[in-house]
Design an enzyme around this catalytic site. Structure first.
Site, PDB file in Angstrom:
ATOM      1  N   GLY A  69      12.045  56.323   0.513  1.00 40.46           N
ATOM      2  CA  GLY A  69      10.825  56.048   1.259  1.00 40.46           C
ATOM      3  C   GLY A  69      11.033  54.957   2.295  1.00 40.46           C
ATOM      4  O   GLY A  69      10.458  54.996   3.385  1.00 40.46           O
ATOM      5  N   THR A  70      11.843  53.954   1.940  1.00 40.12           N
ATOM      6  CA  THR A  70      12.146  52.884   2.892  1.00 40.12           C
ATOM      7  C   THR A  70      12.846  53.440   4.123  1.00 40.12           C
ATOM      8  O   THR A  70      12.525  53.066   5.262  1.00 40.12           O
ATOM      9  CB  THR A  70      13.029  51.815   2.228  1.00 40.12           C
ATOM     10  OG1 THR A  70      12.284  51.187   1.176  1.00 40.12           O
ATOM     11  CG2 THR A  70      13.485  50.764   3.218  1.00 40.12           C
ATOM     12  N   GLN A 177       1.807  55.388  -2.242  1.00 40.50           N
ATOM     13  CA  GLN A 177       1.004  55.203  -3.448  1.00 40.50           C
ATOM     14  C   GLN A 177      -0.102  56.240  -3.598  1.00 40.50           C
ATOM     15  O   GLN A 177      -0.483  56.591  -4.714  1.00 40.50           O
ATOM     16  CB  GLN A 177       0.390  53.795  -3.463  1.00 40.50           C
ATOM     17  CG  GLN A 177       1.395  52.676  -3.604  1.00 40.50           C
ATOM     18  CD  GLN A 177       2.108  52.675  -4.946  1.00 40.50           C
ATOM     19  OE1 GLN A 177       1.678  53.319  -5.902  1.00 40.50           O
ATOM     20  NE2 GLN A 177       3.219  51.961  -5.025  1.00 40.50           N
ATOM     21  N   SER A 194       7.543  58.246  -0.852  1.00 41.31           N
ATOM     22  CA  SER A 194       8.719  58.073  -1.696  1.00 41.31           C
ATOM     23  C   SER A 194       8.509  58.763  -3.038  1.00 41.31           C
ATOM     24  O   SER A 194       7.509  58.522  -3.713  1.00 41.31           O
ATOM     25  CB  SER A 194       8.990  56.584  -1.913  1.00 41.31           C
ATOM     26  OG  SER A 194      10.189  56.377  -2.603  1.00 41.31           O
ATOM     27  N   HIS A 196       9.879  58.573  -6.030  1.00 41.58           N
ATOM     28  CA  HIS A 196       9.859  57.890  -7.328  1.00 41.58           C
ATOM     29  C   HIS A 196       8.504  57.246  -7.625  1.00 41.58           C
ATOM     30  O   HIS A 196       8.276  56.775  -8.733  1.00 41.58           O
ATOM     31  CB  HIS A 196      10.977  56.844  -7.411  1.00 41.58           C
ATOM     32  CG  HIS A 196      10.780  55.641  -6.553  1.00 41.58           C
ATOM     33  ND1 HIS A 196      11.156  55.579  -5.235  1.00 41.58           N
ATOM     34  CD2 HIS A 196      10.250  54.430  -6.833  1.00 41.58           C
ATOM     35  CE1 HIS A 196      10.867  54.395  -4.747  1.00 41.58           C
ATOM     36  NE2 HIS A 196      10.313  53.673  -5.694  1.00 41.58           N
ATOM     37  N   CYS A 322       5.791  32.654  -9.149  1.00 43.33           N
ATOM     38  CA  CYS A 322       6.593  32.239 -10.300  1.00 43.33           C
ATOM     39  C   CYS A 322       7.576  33.318 -10.734  1.00 43.33           C
ATOM     40  O   CYS A 322       8.507  33.052 -11.479  1.00 43.33           O
ATOM     41  CB  CYS A 322       5.679  31.895 -11.471  1.00 43.33           C
ATOM     42  SG  CYS A 322       4.481  30.619 -11.102  1.00 43.33           S
TER      43      CYS A 322
END
Length: 495
Positions: A69-70, A177, A194, A196, A322
């Site tokens: 997808g990238t 998405q 994409s 996956h 974090c």
């Protein structure tokens, strides 16, 4: 183990597994060859393209398969911009786009182009009117996701597409998405996705360039995939990707699975704030993906929270600084202006059982409580109450007159006779999220109403989380000013 991170990568769909195994025996040959094995491979590739095109809502000859997808995003952005170089070199994108779009925009800018970033509201949604206002004669391309990868907010793609068409500017949609749940509406020009993300195998993306859209492929080229994606096609993976998309869309098309997951997500959105004090559920409550919810917990170390949930049997992700190697909050949460500490993203894969969600809701309160206790957090309902010594320690105080000077190296004790009794300065330099916010919560009650607490911090997350804390705790964020190290964040006590 309950896997709740489908937005990163969905488990391989059973239909995809069957298709992958079957096509390994038939789809290994070169589909460009005319002998029997090549013809079989070509039939599989053509059938996969037709199935994917039907799911997208485009013509088969408008769709090509890419290695990811990238790769589809980068190829789409570079090809569209190159074809419109004579028109202009300005790229517009929202502030919450996937990192692949931001990286592609950075490449364009480094090559001499310009870019404009479109702001979002607190739910992460772009205003279509603001996109229209930003369109200019030099705009070459607009990039807008159909739904956000981190918080699930759906974007007004149909309205933006109409504005772009009126201005004769192509619109590229990142549909990674949302595509499993339905076609992207509107007169968009390009689309990337994409496999996956919908239960297909990794290593398969798709790029759609609608007829009439000017496009000049950049980078490596050959005769395959209309010259838009070079290299030998991974036919078994492509077949599996198309099969899983068709299967998932068949369920989503009836509304059954999407509606079922939406009910489970609604339960999480409603119950988490009831079960866990000081939680902010982020993202649009209505215009959102059916399977995704994100929330942030005050006074929680995001990495510790994810580790504890993993030990309890839940795989989730986070946009908290974090849990990031950069120690900065996700660009999505930052653009929205919401709390980033203790951030948890839940994205339910196809077939998630109701019992798994119920068990998560049972486990979460104790997990959050244990993380907070280790950090010595004050009672959530008291907010500004002083806490006993704990994991985070007492706040180190420096004289109020030294707010922009080099802070003291250690605790300075209670304010002395020469200090301003209406103000207090906390030295949180060198401490990472959520410690600066915890130290602020511990001492806010020590200044009178109208007095100020200044937090000295060199943690980038403080710039986001201290104002968010003020909003959640009913205090006033009075702004930020420079300090010799880091920044000084000023909070005025209102209650």
């Amino acid at each position: 183990m309950s896997y709740f991170d489908a937005a990163s990568a969905a488990p391989l769909h059973p239909v995809a597994r069957e298709a992958l195994l079957a096509s390994l025996d038939e789809g290994w040959a070169d589909p460009a060859r005319l002998y029997r094995e090549g013809r079989r491979a070509r039939l599989l590739l053509d059938a996969a393209r037709e199935a994917a095109a039907e799911a997208v809502g485009c013509r088969p000859d408008e769709l090509v398969f890419t290695p990811s997808g990238t790769q589809a995003v980068h190829a789409g952005v570079s090809g569209a911009l190159a074809a419109r170089r004579r028109v202009g070199r300005r790229l517009l994108h929202s502030a919450v786009e996937h990192s692949s779009v931001l990286h592609a925009a950075g490449v364009h800018e480094a090559a001499g182009g310009t870019r404009g970033e479109l702001a979002v509201d607190r739910t992460g949604r772009v205003a279509a009117g603001e996109v229209g206002a930003a369109l200019g004669p030099d705009t070459a391309l607009v990039c807008l996701q159909s739904a956000n990868h981190e918080v699930g907010t759906e974007q007004p793609v149909e309205e933006v597409a109409a504005l772009c068409r009126e201005a004769d500017v192509p619109l590229l949609v990142d549909a990674a998405q949302s595509l499993p749940w339905g076609p992207v509406p509107g007169a968009w020009s390009l689309l990337a996705a994409s496999a996956h993300k919908w239960g297909g195998p990794p290593g398969v993306g798709l790029l759609v360039v609608r007829k009439g859209t000017r496009f000049a492929p950049q980078g490596p080229q050959d005769e395959r995939e209309s010259g838009r994606s070079a290299g030998f096609e991974n036919i078994p993976a492509v077949v599996a990707a198309a099969a899983s998309l068709r299967a998932l869309r068949a369920g989503a098309g009836t509304g059954d699975e999407a509606a079922r997951l939406r009910r489970l997500v609604d339960r999480i959105r409603e119950r988490v704030p009831q079960l866990v004090p000081d939680v902010e559920v982020v993202g649009d409550p209505v215009h959102r993906l059916p399977h995704l919810v994100t929330f942030s917990c005050l006074y929680v170390d995001g990495e510790a929270l994810l580790h504890e949930l993993d030990r309890a049997g839940f795989s989730v992700s986070s946009g908290s600084s974090c849990t990031s190697s950069t120690l900065t909050p996700s660009h999505v949460l930052r653009a929205m202006g919401v709390l980033s500490e203790g951030n948890v993203r839940i994205s339910l894969p196809y077939g998630t059982a109701e019992a798994e969600v119920e068990r998560f809701l049972e486990v979460l309160p104790q997990v959050v409580r244990s993380v907070r206790e280790r950090l010595g957090v004050p009672a959530a309902e008291a907010g500004a109450a002083r806490a006993t010594a704990g994991g985070a320690g007492h706040a180190a105080r420096v004289p109020a007159s030294a707010e922009t000077a080099e802070p003291a190296a250690g605790p300075a004790g209670p304010a002395g006779p020469g200090d301003d009794s209406g103000s207090l300065v906390i030295d949180s330099l060198g401490k990472r999220c959520p410690i600066p916010v915890i130290e602020l919560a511990k001492v806010i009650g020590e200044v009178p109403v109208g007095g100020t607490v200044t937090v000295l911090s060199d943690d980038e997350a403080a710039r986001q989380d201290i104002p968010a804390w003020c909003t959640m705790r009913g205090q006033e964020y009075a702004g930020e000013r420079a300090a010799e190290r880091g920044a000084a964040y000023v909070v005025r006590r209102r209650a």
